[in-house]
Design a protein around this motif. Structure first.
Motif, PDB file in Angstrom:
ATOM      1  N   ARG A  62       0.815  -1.210   0.000  1.00 23.22           N
ATOM      2  CA  ARG A  62       0.000   0.000   0.000  1.00 23.22           C
ATOM      3  C   ARG A  62       0.849   1.260   0.000  1.00 23.22           C
ATOM      4  NH1 ARG A  62      -3.941   1.824  -2.193  1.00 23.22           N
ATOM      5  NH2 ARG A  62      -4.865  -0.242  -1.824  1.00 23.22           N
ATOM      6  N   ASP A  66       0.667   4.099  -2.828  1.00 24.28           N
ATOM      7  CA  ASP A  66       0.347   5.484  -2.469  1.00 24.28           C
ATOM      8  C   ASP A  66       1.414   6.437  -3.007  1.00 24.28           C
ATOM      9  OD1 ASP A  66      -1.929   4.661  -1.206  1.00 24.28           O
ATOM     10  OD2 ASP A  66      -1.077   4.720   0.814  1.00 24.28           O
ATOM     11  N   THR A  69       0.914   6.708  -6.885  1.00 20.02           N
ATOM     12  CA  THR A  69      -0.267   7.481  -7.279  1.00 20.02           C
ATOM     13  C   THR A  69      -0.177   8.936  -6.840  1.00 20.02           C
ATOM     14  OG1 THR A  69      -1.432   6.734  -5.282  1.00 20.02           O
ATOM     15  CG2 THR A  69      -1.775   5.468  -7.306  1.00 20.02           C
ATOM     16  N   SER A  75       1.032   8.915 -11.881  1.00 18.59           N
ATOM     17  CA  SER A  75      -0.407   8.704 -11.757  1.00 18.59           C
ATOM     18  C   SER A  75      -1.106   8.867 -13.106  1.00 18.59           C
ATOM     19  CB  SER A  75      -0.994   9.694 -10.742  1.00 18.59           C
ATOM     20  OG  SER A  75      -2.388   9.500 -10.599  1.00 18.59           O
ATOM     21  N   HIS A  84      -4.307   2.324 -12.990  1.00 20.44           N
ATOM     22  CA  HIS A  84      -4.434   3.044 -11.717  1.00 20.44           C
ATOM     23  C   HIS A  84      -5.251   2.210 -10.731  1.00 20.44           C
ATOM     24  CE1 HIS A  84      -4.831   6.338  -8.897  1.00 20.44           C
ATOM     25  NE2 HIS A  84      -4.046   7.079  -9.669  1.00 20.44           N
ATOM     26  N   GLN A  86      -6.924   3.127  -8.162  1.00 16.74           N
ATOM     27  CA  GLN A  86      -8.136   3.789  -7.666  1.00 16.74           C
ATOM     28  C   GLN A  86      -9.119   3.997  -8.809  1.00 16.74           C
ATOM     29  OE1 GLN A  86      -6.572   7.393  -6.010  1.00 16.74           O
ATOM     30  NE2 GLN A  86      -5.848   6.424  -4.132  1.00 16.74           N
ATOM     31  N   ASP A  87     -10.406   3.788  -8.514  1.00 14.29           N
ATOM     32  CA  ASP A  87     -11.416   3.990  -9.552  1.00 14.29           C
ATOM     33  C   ASP A  87     -11.648   5.480  -9.775  1.00 14.29           C
ATOM     34  OD1 ASP A  87     -13.065   4.897  -7.480  1.00 14.29           O
ATOM     35  OD2 ASP A  87     -14.124   3.000  -7.302  1.00 14.29           O
ATOM     36  N   THR A  90     -13.177   7.613  -6.844  1.00 16.50           N
ATOM     37  CA  THR A  90     -12.228   7.820  -5.744  1.00 16.50           C
ATOM     38  C   THR A  90     -11.246   8.922  -6.080  1.00 16.50           C
ATOM     39  OG1 THR A  90     -12.394   5.499  -5.071  1.00 16.50           O
ATOM     40  CG2 THR A  90     -10.458   6.722  -4.318  1.00 16.50           C
ATOM     41  N   ARG A  91     -10.773   8.949  -7.312  1.00 15.23           N
ATOM     42  CA  ARG A  91      -9.811   9.979  -7.713  1.00 15.23           C
ATOM     43  C   ARG A  91     -10.471  11.353  -7.798  1.00 15.23           C
ATOM     44  NH1 ARG A  91      -8.488   8.652 -12.802  1.00 15.23           N
ATOM     45  NH2 ARG A  91      -9.467   6.596 -12.860  1.00 15.23           N
TER      46      ARG A  91
END
Length: 341
Positions: A62, A66, A69, A75, A84, A86-87, A90-91
């Motif tokens: 994680r 992090d 991203t 990113s 990516h 994150q969907d 979320t972004r």
């Protein structure tokens, strides 16, 4: 970090080359675009393979994700190649969180209503941000910029306005009451200028705007501007107020608590510069102060309520978008014409 602008420059250069090749006809441009796609796919496959190797070795934890991203360039590459973690929603949510401190300078907020399967983002501006005269600038230079940077696949941004509600008045300090008693008609306590506010940051060294900067209309009445790096603003101490000349435009910035605010260096009440302005704490207000006091006319402006003037609610400071871009504190300022200078 050195070379931070190279990816953007490379992207601009690619677009220029494609346009130049397009002059040779549709066939030439089509071949050039196919070449770019093939090269992009190749590097995308390589990026995916790197992530697979890290994951196989148990190093794609994680913290590593992090860090990847959080880097703007990495990113964006992950988004382009569908890698990516994150969907989209979320972004977009994270992008809106990043601009909330600036929206707070308008006395408002923003709510994400939904993100459609087609990539359309629906937002609602809340509080005084919705009715702020600079709301179009807010969207252009803050909200849209943040969303497009974090989620370039977004196809459109729609804003749903809520019904306007009366703003909660701030608690007026004692000396503001005296100003009202002495000047019930809202006239100037001074003679229009910013007094002796001169070079140097208030209480510290720094670049100071020249006193008496001309009004030249509100933010949204200027020609479209751009983001300008202003790292000195990030260095303001708690309760400190300072003026800066950013891209030739006079900016007044202050810090209260953990929040930074930026405004055009112009008092709408006495029509002069606010050089020498101080932050004051309203009676029963939060620690750190939230009222900017003009040294010339002694008017008070609530930094947490879009710079609303306590002595005359029809007046307000002009908020300027303030964000960290590529790791550097930046402010969006309008273009300055020779007439304004």
């Amino acid at each position: 970090m050195p070379g931070e602008d190279r990816p953007r420059q490379a992207g601009d250069r690619i677009e220029s080359l494609l346009d130049a090749l397009g002059a040779g006809g549709a066939v030439a441009r089509g071949r050039a675009e196919e070449l770019v796609r093939q090269v992009t796919d190749l590097y995308g496959s390589g990026l995916a393979r790197i992530l697979e190797i890290l994951d196989d070795r148990g190093q794609l934890d994680r913290a590593t994700l992090d860090a990847l991203t959080a880097d703007e360039l990495v990113s964006s590459l992950l988004v382009i190649h569908g890698l990516h973690p994150q969907d989209l929603e979320t972004r977009v949510t994270a992008a809106l969180d990043s601009v909330r401190p600036y929206l707070g300078s308008h006395g408002g907020n923003v709510e994400l209503l939904d993100v459609s399967p087609e990539g359309v983002v629906r937002l609602k501006l809340l509080g005084t941000c919705q009715g702020c005269p600079s709301s179009s600038v807010t969207l252009k230079f803050a909200v849209e910029e943040a969303i497009e940077s974090a989620a370039p696949e977004v196809t459109a941004i729609q804003v749903v306005e809520e019904e306007s509600r009366p703003a909660t008045p701030a608690v007026i300090p004692v000396d503001a009451l005296l100003v009202r008693l002495n000047h019930p008609d809202g006239g100037d306590a001074g003679n229009g200028g910013a007094g002796d506010g001169g070079g140097g940051r208030n209480g510290a060294g720094g670049t100071r705007t020249a006193p008496g900067a001309g009004p030249a209309g509100n933010w949204h009445e200027h020609a479209p501007g751009c983001w300008q790096a202003a790292p000195e603003i990030a260095g303001l101490e708690q309760g400190e107020v300072a003026g800066f000349l950013v891209g030739g435009y006079p900016v007044l910035a202050c810090r209260t608590g953990q929040d930074l605010y930026a405004y055009r260096d112009y008092c709408p009440r006495c029509t002069g510069s606010m050089a020498g302005a101080t932050l004051q704490r309203a009676l029963a207000g939060p620690v750190g102060g939230g009222l900017l006091r003009c040294p010339a006319c002694r008017a008070h402006f609530d930094v947490r309520q879009a710079g609303s003037c306590l002595e005359d609610r029809n007046l307000h400071l002009d908020p300027l978008p303030l964000l960290v871009r590529s790791g550097v504190m930046s402010v969006a300022v309008p273009a300055v014409s020779s007439q304004d200078a």
